[in-house]
Scaffold this active site. Sequence first.
Site, PDB file in Angstrom:
ATOM      1  N   HIS A 166       0.815  -1.220   0.000  1.00 42.25           N
ATOM      2  CA  HIS A 166       0.000   0.000   0.000  1.00 42.25           C
ATOM      3  C   HIS A 166       0.846   1.268   0.000  1.00 42.25           C
ATOM      4  O   HIS A 166       0.383   2.332  -0.419  1.00 42.25           O
ATOM      5  CB  HIS A 166      -0.934  -0.014   1.212  1.00 42.25           C
ATOM      6  CG  HIS A 166      -2.132   0.875   1.091  1.00 42.25           C
ATOM      7  ND1 HIS A 166      -2.210   1.912   0.192  1.00 42.25           N
ATOM      8  CD2 HIS A 166      -3.321   0.877   1.776  1.00 42.25           C
ATOM      9  CE1 HIS A 166      -3.391   2.513   0.319  1.00 42.25           C
ATOM     10  NE2 HIS A 166      -4.065   1.911   1.258  1.00 42.25           N
ATOM     11  N   ASP A 382      -9.981  -5.529 -18.292  1.00 44.38           N
ATOM     12  CA  ASP A 382     -10.262  -6.570 -19.292  1.00 44.38           C
ATOM     13  C   ASP A 382      -8.952  -7.034 -19.925  1.00 44.38           C
ATOM     14  O   ASP A 382      -8.312  -6.303 -20.674  1.00 44.38           O
ATOM     15  CB  ASP A 382     -11.208  -5.994 -20.354  1.00 44.38           C
ATOM     16  CG  ASP A 382     -11.583  -6.994 -21.430  1.00 44.38           C
ATOM     17  OD1 ASP A 382     -11.078  -8.136 -21.401  1.00 44.38           O
ATOM     18  OD2 ASP A 382     -12.376  -6.635 -22.322  1.00 44.38           O
TER      19      ASP A 382
END
Length: 457
Positions: A166, A382
């Site tokens: 993070h 995608d």
Amino acid sequence: MVLQTLPLTFTVRRHPPELVAPAKPTPHELKLLSNIDDQIGLRYHIPIVQFYRYEASMAGKDPVQVIRQALAKTLVFYYPLAGRLREGPNGKLMVDCNEEGVMFIEADADVTLDQFGNDFLPPFPCFDELLYNVPGSDGMINCPLLLVQVTRLQCGGFIFALRMNHTISDGSGISQFLRALAETACGAPNPSILPVWHRELLSPRDPPRITCTHSEYQQLPPDTKSIFKPHHRSFFFGPKHISTLRSLLPHHLAKSTSFEILTACLWRSRTKALQWQNPNQEVRLLCIVNARYGRCSFNPPLPQGFYGNAFVFPAAVSNVGKLCGRPLEYALELVKKAKNEATEEYVHSVVDLMEIKGRPCFTRLGSFMVSDLSKAALRDVDFGWGKAVYGGLAKGGLGDIPGVSFYVPFRNSKGEQGRVVPICLPVDAMERFEKELDETFKMKMKISDNIILMSHL
């Protein structure tokens, strides 16, 4: 009505982990993290998961090979991700860009996507097998900054799981990297948005000065209500639920955003469920606001392609008695006030606070943190197999901090568009939390309506 996913067990066969380095030579250099990046409260790894169905047009193509090759090419542009964190004077973190590589795991599972049920909700069964924690890989210093596992399914679909440090990126930055990875997997020679480091834009002023009130960093001792063995469930909130909550509000607040309204409801319900004994106990709602957007955005804006952490979390503060005893509008007013505190000056004040006070962790005692991932659009990533059936955080919480929830955009099996919110609570408090939500929504909705879609750990 509560819907539960059926218990599911399966076997995952993993190949030995490997390191994927950039496909071409990249600069060897040290890059400092910003004061927002390396604060103690962000020194954790974020798990993300994407589920993809079989796509006939991709028959004969192996998602493992496609993504592995795309990863090496994408790291040429995002080469700091292939490096390792080092710790400098006074605990300051920096990235040693050394091309060591990110960790990659190839795997196969004897399960189909349909066996996960109609609604994909975290926490997911056997998730520790779908994103394997390679021993020694999950530290902060001298460990891979990114771990990727691609698991083929018997149906021809696959699961893409990622764990990112993070301190390197927030949700927007991770989303930007994943879109670049997906574009490369689909044949693009370059990412449509080129990455920008420029962490110096979030450097402290000279001299540093704290100009705002930061209740989110008040250092308080830990307590049993904030540290517990978490029980995980996910809750779905669609348009009907938001409309119901709006109907409970006075006219001047009914036009508040759905994020503000839902956040007020969850904060209040969660606080009730925890059953604090002292009505004067102070509790907080930490509202994540990103400096890329809206009122908090910079002038001039942070550059397109910036993928570092660029958010603050101003706190709404109340005592338990007032929060639980007063109507929803009380909590909503506090949430709106906290959210509106986030400005460019507020961000600079946080950066300077980190410099002056040594990068403290945010307040854990009595805190509930929420982050809306709608703009991250993780489900839209995608790789050539279409959009993900589910794309978002794998579970609630942040490392060993259970009081963190993420709002994940989701379309349920009935076609309703809404949000999934993973929640972590002690087992008994989770039951009370669910009942509290049921009572809230049944004030205006028919009992037969779907109130919560739930997934059990």
